[in-house]
Scaffold this motif. Sequence first.
Motif, PDB file in Angstrom:
ATOM      1  N   GLY A  31      28.712  35.658  61.832  1.00 29.67           N
ATOM      2  CA  GLY A  31      28.753  36.138  63.215  1.00 29.67           C
ATOM      3  C   GLY A  31      28.400  35.113  64.130  1.00 29.67           C
ATOM      4  O   GLY A  31      28.124  33.833  63.629  1.00 29.67           O
ATOM      5  N   MET A  86      27.144  38.115  56.034  1.00 31.64           N
ATOM      6  CA  MET A  86      28.258  37.877  56.821  1.00 31.64           C
ATOM      7  C   MET A  86      28.180  36.832  57.940  1.00 31.64           C
ATOM      8  O   MET A  86      27.276  37.227  58.304  1.00 31.64           O
ATOM      9  N   PHE A 135      30.244  40.311  65.975  1.00 35.38           N
ATOM     10  CA  PHE A 135      30.255  40.467  64.505  1.00 35.38           C
ATOM     11  C   PHE A 135      31.569  41.459  64.344  1.00 35.38           C
ATOM     12  O   PHE A 135      31.641  42.462  64.507  1.00 35.38           O
ATOM     13  N   LYS A 136      32.485  40.876  63.257  1.00 35.29           N
ATOM     14  CA  LYS A 136      33.690  41.841  62.850  1.00 35.29           C
ATOM     15  C   LYS A 136      34.241  42.350  64.256  1.00 35.29           C
ATOM     16  O   LYS A 136      34.754  43.367  64.355  1.00 35.29           O
ATOM     17  N   THR A 137      34.555  41.313  65.274  1.00 34.93           N
ATOM     18  CA  THR A 137      35.223  41.581  66.480  1.00 34.93           C
ATOM     19  C   THR A 137      34.620  42.539  67.551  1.00 34.93           C
ATOM     20  O   THR A 137      35.245  42.956  68.356  1.00 34.93           O
TER      21      THR A 137
END
Length: 72
Positions: free
Chosen positions: A18, A16, A34-36
């Motif tokens: 980032g 994923m 990563f993922k806010t």
Amino acid sequence: MNLFTTNTKEIFPQPMPGIVEEAIATNKPGRVNFKTTYWPAILFEENSISLAPGQEITVVGRIGITLLISPL
């Protein structure tokens, strides 16, 4: 067993994206977005590279709460 302190390496089934927030180098951990959320991170494979803030990366796994990353 405490899930946050385990030293077991977990590789994600799908990498994923980032972004580097704090510089990361071979022997120097840093931080990524990563993922806010911000996470501690280290390089997944040992090689002599440096990643600068703002650089896009791929998150490939984790050890505890430390993410394992690779450059794009």
